[in-house]
Scaffold this motif. Structure first.
Motif, PDB file in Angstrom:
ATOM      1  N   ARG A 174      30.279   3.253   1.633  1.00  0.00           N
ATOM      2  CA  ARG A 174      30.415   1.843   1.282  1.00  0.00           C
ATOM      3  C   ARG A 174      29.234   1.419   0.418  1.00  0.00           C
ATOM      4  N   ARG A 175      29.461   0.482  -0.480  1.00  0.00           N
ATOM      5  CA  ARG A 175      28.432   0.064  -1.419  1.00  0.00           C
ATOM      6  C   ARG A 175      28.180  -1.428  -1.272  1.00  0.00           C
ATOM      7  N   PRO A 176      27.182  -1.808  -0.494  1.00  0.00           N
ATOM      8  CA  PRO A 176      26.895  -3.233  -0.305  1.00  0.00           C
ATOM      9  C   PRO A 176      26.445  -3.869  -1.610  1.00  0.00           C
TER      10      PRO A 176
ATOM     11  N   ALA B 288      21.092   2.559   0.545  1.00  0.00           N
ATOM     12  CA  ALA B 288      21.991   1.699  -0.237  1.00  0.00           C
ATOM     13  C   ALA B 288      21.854   0.241   0.185  1.00  0.00           C
ATOM     14  N   GLN B 289      21.677  -0.001   1.473  1.00  0.00           N
ATOM     15  CA  GLN B 289      21.497  -1.372   1.944  1.00  0.00           C
ATOM     16  C   GLN B 289      20.177  -1.957   1.438  1.00  0.00           C
ATOM     17  N   VAL B 290      19.111  -1.164   1.526  1.00  0.00           N
ATOM     18  CA  VAL B 290      17.810  -1.635   1.046  1.00  0.00           C
ATOM     19  C   VAL B 290      17.873  -1.907  -0.460  1.00  0.00           C
ATOM     20  N   ARG B 291      18.565  -1.045  -1.195  1.00  0.00           N
ATOM     21  CA  ARG B 291      18.679  -1.247  -2.644  1.00  0.00           C
ATOM     22  C   ARG B 291      19.412  -2.554  -2.960  1.00  0.00           C
ATOM     23  N   ALA B 292      20.498  -2.826  -2.234  1.00  0.00           N
ATOM     24  CA  ALA B 292      21.241  -4.068  -2.465  1.00  0.00           C
ATOM     25  C   ALA B 292      20.373  -5.282  -2.144  1.00  0.00           C
ATOM     26  N   LEU B 293      19.623  -5.208  -1.058  1.00  0.00           N
ATOM     27  CA  LEU B 293      18.757  -6.328  -0.695  1.00  0.00           C
ATOM     28  C   LEU B 293      17.603  -6.472  -1.684  1.00  0.00           C
TER      29      LEU B 293
END
Length: 222
Positions: A67-69, A114-119
């Motif tokens: 999944r890509r947040p 991926a979550q850290v990158r989105a945030l």
């Protein structure tokens, strides 16, 4: 047929629902699989590693791999992930206790990245982004731990907690008796989750220009 790790983990999860975390041991699991303990140690070296793998399997059921947040709707996917994790933990006896203290496995780290990158793209420094993720994860784990203990107690005693006579003379608690009795656990969970997310959202708005000008506002001064 050779024993496979996924079979070990799925059997451990089934056994968990039967005996709970206190009854789950590597020796008991080996017996359930029809092997000697040394054969099991090729796949899991300790109960701690077994719990890490079980926690990973629980979350894999709730959160699809790959999944890509998106940065622009971080409040939405954070809330959706939190609800999915709660459902996954509640699906297993002692689910929160299994997950407590576990570390992300090698397979889970790309999803965290991926979550850290989105945030980060939403405006958070990576350190603050990780703190946000940890705060929500620990809220979910703590909540479900209390929730499962509450449900177990209710099953054992089969009576409504905090009857009206106990609340006599306590008008404010009487007005909030439904919360005290956890009559709508979903709504109570959602309230706490949204307060937490909105707090980070407000912090992001307050610190945006400081982040751009100085870096992470949570860093200690030089």
């Amino acid at each position: 047929m050779a024993l496979r790790r996924e079979v070990v983990v799925s059997t451990a999860l089934r056994l968990l629902n039967e005996v709970g975390i206190d009854g789950l041991s590597t020796r008991r699991l080996a017996r359930e699989l029809g092997v000697q303990s040394p054969a099991l140690y090729w796949h899991v070296k300790s109960k701690r590693e077994l719990l890490d793998l079980m926690a990973e399997a629980m979350m894999a059921e709730a959160l699809p791999a790959g999944r890509r947040p998106a940065p622009h709707d971080w409040t939405i996917w954070l809330a959706e992930d939190a609800h999915a994790k709660r459902r996954a933990l509640l699906a297993y006896r002692d689910g929160a206790r299994v997950h407590a203290g576990t570390l992300p496995t090698h397979n889970e780290l790309p999803a965290v990245e991926a979550q850290v990158r989105a945030l980060r793209e939403a405006g958070f420094h990576p350190r603050e982004a990780l703190r946000l993720l940890l705060a929500i994860d620990r809220f979910v784990m703590g909540w479900v731990s209390e929730e499962q203990a509450w449900l177990q107690d209710a099953r054992e005693h089969a009576q409504s907690p905090f009857p009206d006579e106990i609340l006599e003379g306590l008008p404010l608690l009487t007005q909030a008796a439904d919360v005290l009795r956890m009559q709508d656990r979903d709504a109570d969970f959602e309230y706490g989750l949204q307060v937490l997310i909105q707090g980070f959202e407000r912090r992001l708005g307050m610190n945006t220009h400081d982040v751009n000008r100085k870096g992470d506002p949570s860093d200690p001064p030089p």
